[in-house]
Write a protein that holds these residues in place. Structure first.
Motif, short mmCIF file in Angstrom:
data_model
loop_
_atom_site.label_atom_id
_atom_site.label_comp_id
_atom_site.label_asym_id
_atom_site.label_seq_id
_atom_site.Cartn_x
_atom_site.Cartn_y
_atom_site.Cartn_z
N LEU A 103 -10.52 -1.32 6.39
CA LEU A 103 -9.33 -0.70 7.00
C LEU A 103 -8.61 0.26 6.06
CD1 LEU A 103 -7.45 -0.59 9.51
CD2 LEU A 103 -6.06 -2.33 8.40
N MET A 104 -8.64 1.50 6.45
CA MET A 104 -7.91 2.55 5.73
C MET A 104 -8.08 2.47 4.22
SD MET A 104 -4.56 3.04 8.12
CE MET A 104 -3.94 1.36 8.02
N ILE A 106 -7.16 5.54 1.83
CA ILE A 106 -6.08 6.37 2.37
C ILE A 106 -4.81 6.00 1.62
CG2 ILE A 106 -4.61 6.80 4.37
CD1 ILE A 106 -6.99 6.53 6.13
N GLU A 107 -4.17 6.98 1.07
CA GLU A 107 -2.93 6.81 0.32
C GLU A 107 -3.14 5.95 -0.92
OE1 GLU A 107 -0.84 5.41 3.78
OE2 GLU A 107 0.58 7.04 3.67
N MET A 124 0.82 -1.21 0.00
CA MET A 124 0.00 0.00 0.00
C MET A 124 0.86 1.27 0.00
SD MET A 124 -2.98 -1.11 -0.38
CE MET A 124 -4.08 0.26 -0.11
#
Lengths: 165, 165, 165, 165
Positions: free
Chosen positions: C141-142, C145-146, C117
């Protein structure tokens, strides 16, 4: 931020490591500490330990970049970084310093020296300390290819050079 | 499981890299492939590319352990591993092979050679290919310290040795 | 140059690793090989071994990026790269693939997933295979994000996605 | 030898990083320094910078393990180690500490957390700091698998725990 000088050279099991090389290492450690810089090394014995001993005599900070664990560190290490990657950690010793000073040494030292050269890191070899350092100086090994290394005749000259570069 | 032979030597930008060294590299690649082994290298040009070219002429498999990304690979690489760690990937080139054959080379090659030596990996230097390889041979650099390297007079002798060790 | 797909997931000592996860891994290996891509993994047992077994049934090429040495490789590995750096080699497993497929897994798999990731590597999680993969899917989960990961319901969907990205 | 505590958490570009998390990080830095330990981190902004700021307010020593170069270090770093290996340096942040304290964080922090867990390094998550840390706590993510992490309700509890383990 503090200046960091890396010292590389033979571990304590090198039968050809001379008292002179150890004295030079201790002097380098002392001078680096006196100038307020951190002394970084591979954390083991021989040249590394002598340099750390010198640095501690002048109340310097010593950083040991350990192959595996903290308990391998010599008695003069303040901050030990256990890398878990064995000899691969050599690149970190070469990287850690704003300049690298090499004293004596065998293949492991040559590994750090070659890494410093391909990274363009200022490298100072101290003449007369034996091992691969004197071999490189004697034959002008790949001087002027990619990077340039400096030759110093003493601990004083080496540390002065390391702070200039 | 396949046998893997690593080849290291100068990239294509080495002005002193000779046609002879490139020919030797290509022959090494050809012979390694003929014996059914995988040819591993740093994936770039020069000696690496010549060795891969030889291997592909014999339908061998070539593995490039790249400093950063796949698109840096020479045209003869089958499997490129983008490591993202730059020159630090040299230790992987030295590790990947059951033996390491060095041809010509500068500080990067010396970095791989020194890594092979401290890891106890069988190392064969091919005489007459110039660069750091001939310098090491000429002065018997640290021969018999820690590990021992082998000197070969030709691609044939080098590959034979690599499969024996 | 060949396409490479990395598979990560639990080693054989994971008591919670299900037969379903192993079957999915084997199917992924088979499908990756059928498409002519190289299957890369950490070279050990469990999910890694199942994926390699599948790939070899279709005459694919399998690449094992080993923590230490070649003799740790499972029996279906063609090319084993002994890295000597232990679990730190996880970043190489994540890097090696053009895409990463995760199946089940514990902290080591999560280490590879998180590395994929932060590197912006396409990542496909296969739902229903348990371990950290299902935990990540369950709580989103996340996600977003990014980087973004993809969720696949089967081996087929995962491999298709891996080749699209 | 000095004790070292590693702190990991989001960089300054994390839009979801709360003032509370930053305050906790600063308190952790202050408490670590007061106990005479070195504070290690990834050297960047956000949680890392706040922890270093706290440590410097108490005249502690701060160590930044940088992705690439020294000039990326935040203004509170005393000793910056330029690793040149990018995010791969995360394993060094997790290794450097005798214990690791995690605050908030995204995939990079999860990368360090997972590395700490597979290495058996004592890990303390501070509840209420958001990001992946609270997600892991909420779902008891893989608690008791391979290694065990500790949950702390405050900076004080976290640092106390870090020195006990």
């Amino acid at each position: 931020m503090k200046k960091v000088i890396s010292v590389c050279g033979s571990d304590g099991d090198d039968a050809e490591l001379s008292d002179y090389a150890l004295q030079v290492a201790e002097d380098v450690g002392r001078l680096v500490a006196r100038k307020g810089a951190v002394l970084a090394c591979g954390g083991h014995g021989g040249v590394m330990q002598a340099a750390c001993k010198g640095a501690k005599e002048e109340n310097g900070i010593t950083l040991g970049i350990m192959p595996y664990a903290k308990d391998e560190a010599n008695e003069y290490i303040d901050i030990a970084i256990p890398t878990t990657i064995g000899n691969v950690r050599n690149f970190l010793v070469a990287n850690a310093g704003d300049a690298v000073i090499a004293i004596g040494g065998r293949w492991g030292t040559l590994n750090e020296i070659s890494y410093a050269m391909i990274s363009g890191k200022p490298l100072i070899l101290i003449k007369g300390t034996g091992g691969c350092v004197d071999k490189i100086i004697d034959i002008h090994l790949m001087q002027n290819i990619e990077s340039k290394y400096y030759i110093a005749g003493s601990a004083e000259e080496a540390v002065e050079k390391a702070f200039e570069l």
